[in-house]
Each structure stands twice: as C-alpha cells, then as structure tokens.
Design an enzyme around this catalytic site. Sequence first.
Site, PDB file in Angstrom:
ATOM      1  CB  ILE A 135      11.918  -8.897  98.687  1.00  0.00           C
ATOM      2  CG1 ILE A 135      11.829 -10.037  99.715  1.00  0.00           C
ATOM      3  CG2 ILE A 135      10.811  -7.876  98.905  1.00  0.00           C
ATOM      4  CD1 ILE A 135      10.524 -10.821  99.670  1.00  0.00           C
ATOM      5  CE  LYS A 136       8.471  -8.437  90.590  1.00  0.00           C
ATOM      6  NZ  LYS A 136       8.185  -8.949  89.233  1.00  0.00           N
TER       7      LYS A 136
END
Length: 322
Positions: A135-136
């Site tokens: 998850i960026k």
Amino acid sequence: MTASPSKLAQLRELSVVVADTGDYDAIKRLKPVDCTTNPTLVKKALDLPVYADLIERELAWGREHGGDDRTATVNEVADRLTIGVGVKLAELVPGRVSTEVDADLAHDTQATIAKARKFVAMYAERGVSKDKILIKIAATWEGIEAARQLQKEGIDCNLTLIFNRSQALACAEAGVFLISPFVGRILDYYVAQGQTPASIDEDPGVVFVRTVYNEFKQRGSSTVVMGASFRSTAQIEALAGCDRLTISPDLLEKLDAEHGELPRKLSPAKADNAQFTPIDSDSFASGLAADPMATEKLAGGIDTFAKDLHALRKTIADKLAG
C-alpha cells in the site's frame, strides 16, 4: 565469443528491479520482480487493449450500480479500475504490486487506514493476497502513523515522496516495510536553483539515497530502501546494490541495451547494529521545516498525485456519461 551481459542483467544481480509502470506489455517484456502503479499510470493503462475488458466491465458496473451520488460512483469505479489493473499486474510479476492510496488523504491518518484496508479487501475478493501487494502512502507524519498501524495488521506499506532524513528515519522507526526516496525530483530542485552537480557522485538525489541506505544498514533497520524517480541511467548505476530500484520502461530499455561492467556501489557488508531514536511529530515537522527542498517537493508531490487522481476520475466520469 559470448556477449557480455547487459547492464540491466548485471543490475538484477545487485538490486531488486521494479518497473515503474502499469504497461502490461512492457512488464511482460522487461520481467521486473515488482511493479508500482499510481493514478497517472492507471489512466494511461485505460488506453491499452489488454485492459479493454476490465474497463468495459467496471464502467458497466458503474452504470448499473450508480445511484444519485455520481461522485461516489465515479470514485468507486476509479478504485475498482485501480485494483483491476493491480490484479492483472500481479499475474505477471513474482513479487509485489504497489497500489497508491488517494493523495488527498495524505494528512488524514484514519482515512488512509480505512482506504488501505478497503484496497486489501478488494484485492482479496479478486484472489490476490496481501503478501502480493504494497500500500503506497505519501510520507507525511499522518501517512507514517497510518502505516505504523497498517504494518501491525500485517499490511505492508510503501512510503513514497521521501526527500528528507526525518521522513526516512520516522518510517524506519514506525516499522514501515519500504520507503521510496525520489532521486530525480531532488536533483530537479537543485538544478532549478542553479546548482547542477559536477559529477554523478555529487548528485544530491544520489547522495541522499546513499546516505539513507548506509544509515539504515548501520542501524540494522529492516525497512527496504527503493530508489525512485530517476532521470538517467547514470543515477541508477550510481545506486547499484540499493535494496530495490523502481525504474521507468524507457530507462530499463536503455540499461538492457548497454553493456560494460556495472560495479556495486552500495553494500550492507560493513553494517553495524544501532538503534533508532524515536521521532515525534514536533521533531518531524522541524526537520522538514529546516529543509526547503523537502518541504516544496513533498507538498508538490502530493498535489501532483491528487491532480492525477482527479484526472483519472474525470476520465471515468466522461466515459460513464458517454
């Protein structure tokens, strides 16, 4: 006579190579271990034939399930397309696919956590486990705190838009899986100030990543350092040996066409054990405030990502209305 290996082949022996693209065909051709996406890359992917069925399916979903709240429908279709592209890419790469949380949530810890959990659930519904994704999240204080909680839940995070030591150390102290320092954007700032480096070893982006990498290894941090935002193959070569390097297809192609020795520039071999000093919100803020480059580039990066997301949503809105 056997041809010498390309620089890309040599780089793969030193660093994990990540493709900074959602281009399905480019990823098939270049065979990176990981890949990363963002709204701009997803928007570009909408024009690729390989995603045509996905696009039509999700637009049909939007037309069928859309209620009176048109904005909510558009946003949901954007999320579904983002995850859909990620699912396709997860079929190609043996490693991870980074998927970006909305940039306009960058200063909202709880909303970032909620969106990350939603993305993980959407991937799971489509058969992709959380160990295949990252998850960026933008590396604001609020984003780092969100990542701290997500990591405790077993959701690995990629903290992006890293320009400053305070950001990097806060991420490591929070137990973040991976950080993405932006080599090229750091250089851009100093070139715009009339401070063009005399050599690649004086490139401020290269120097920053080397410094963070070495400090992390000396301190025994498990946080992965992934150099990003490259402007040239010279910058990439100067960071050979960094944990991971995320590289655009055009630069990957150039490296694949170049030959000659590619020496290791970074190595954990001399690392010593050490402990991080915890960073609180005040020391984080003061560290950023003392760094005009990082302040400008972090804010500008978030703004650019947000504009890209809004552009993706506008494209979807136009297609739904068409």
